[in-house]
Enzyme design. Sequence first.
Site, PDB file in Angstrom:
ATOM      1  N   ASP A 242       0.832  -1.145   0.088  1.00 28.93           N
ATOM      2  CA  ASP A 242      -0.022  -0.169  -0.045  1.00 28.93           C
ATOM      3  C   ASP A 242       0.779   1.339  -0.071  1.00 28.93           C
ATOM      4  O   ASP A 242       0.590   2.176  -0.645  1.00 28.93           O
ATOM      5  CB  ASP A 242      -0.805  -0.127   1.206  1.00 28.93           C
ATOM      6  N   LYS A 246       1.318   4.334  -2.964  1.00 28.21           N
ATOM      7  CA  LYS A 246       1.450   5.648  -2.865  1.00 28.21           C
ATOM      8  C   LYS A 246       2.847   6.381  -3.429  1.00 28.21           C
ATOM      9  O   LYS A 246       2.616   7.472  -4.034  1.00 28.21           O
ATOM     10  CB  LYS A 246       1.175   6.130  -1.453  1.00 28.21           C
TER      11      LYS A 246
END
Length: 385
Positions: A242, A246
């Site tokens: 995750d 980003k």
Amino acid sequence: MSSPKQVYVAVIGVGGVGRCFLSQLSTLSTRLSQSSSKPIHLLPILLSRSTKALYTEDFRPLSLETWQRDLDASTQDPIPLDQLVEHLSRCPGPVILADNTSSQEVANTYPALLQRGIHIVTPNKKGFSGSYKLWQEIFTGDTTTTTRGYIFHESTVGAGLPIISTLTELLATGDTISRIEGVFSGTMSFLFNNFAPINSAPIASGGEGGGGSTPKFSEEVIKAQKLGYTEPDPREDLNGQDVARKLTILARIAGLHIESPTNSFPVQSLIPKPLEDTKSGEEFLEKLHEYDEEIGELKKEAEKEGKVIRYVGSIDMETKSVKVGLEKFDSTHPIATLKGSDNIVGFYTGRYKDNPLIIQGAGAGGEVTAMGVTGDLIKVLNRLH
């Protein structure tokens, strides 16, 4: 071009973030419609979730007061994505699509939607952190058309925190980015703020820290899961992907050619190798304590230096490198002093050299994520004016 009096809104994904977005949309719609200078009417024309949808063929607006009950009672199936493009392109006015899903399939339709003049606001990271080819199609596409839609995705990094917009403005105003560094995961922030609090590290001058019982990493993961800070299977957070997604988004905006978040740069997983293939999240948590010693040693090494460990992502524009993993920080460093599950991002630039421009705050949660989407919708409205 005169300002549109009516703007149509389609919403895919009405779960946690979607529900918060629709509440904010209702408030915004009331305020804009009552404007004395340039009233705008936001008209919801489609609500869709995985199993059913609510819409009309003639684009009659839906009720933002009774939408949940109306959708529950609906017998309409979701419109197939290839047909959705055609359906929305027939709308009699400007259309903004809010994609509140995490669907790769929906993200894959962005180029076609934009090409037909449909605007997009979304927290869905898949379109911006997947293949570089899709990224290029989203942001370049067919430049010969004059009706191409706008797309904004502030909430893909840091929820409602103005991280992407700040980076974009720094670049647009001619600043030079040298480094971006921060804690990009509320889960990782919560885990390490509790597992390695700054009062556990000896003071650099030789004094002692706060003392007390020493938390085990496995215990902190279990606590985080019970409090809802992790996914039901914590491995989805601990694998670092995750954060990698980003960082991929920010690196691409900054100008780096990152092909994908899975093989373009090092990402440190906190899942012990023997537990990668456990059958369930429950089994993983049951066995995680067997591997506390390894990460415990990293914590002790940092403490001996008067530092703490934090899980961070960094982008170095000078070396064109990106990395995600554990780093040591002095106990006075802003990253070390984070509280709770906050995110923090520091921009080191030509204008902000020794003291970075810092953005800090809640980087997850339905309301703040939806705020970013609603803010992006306002950006589209401003451009349509």
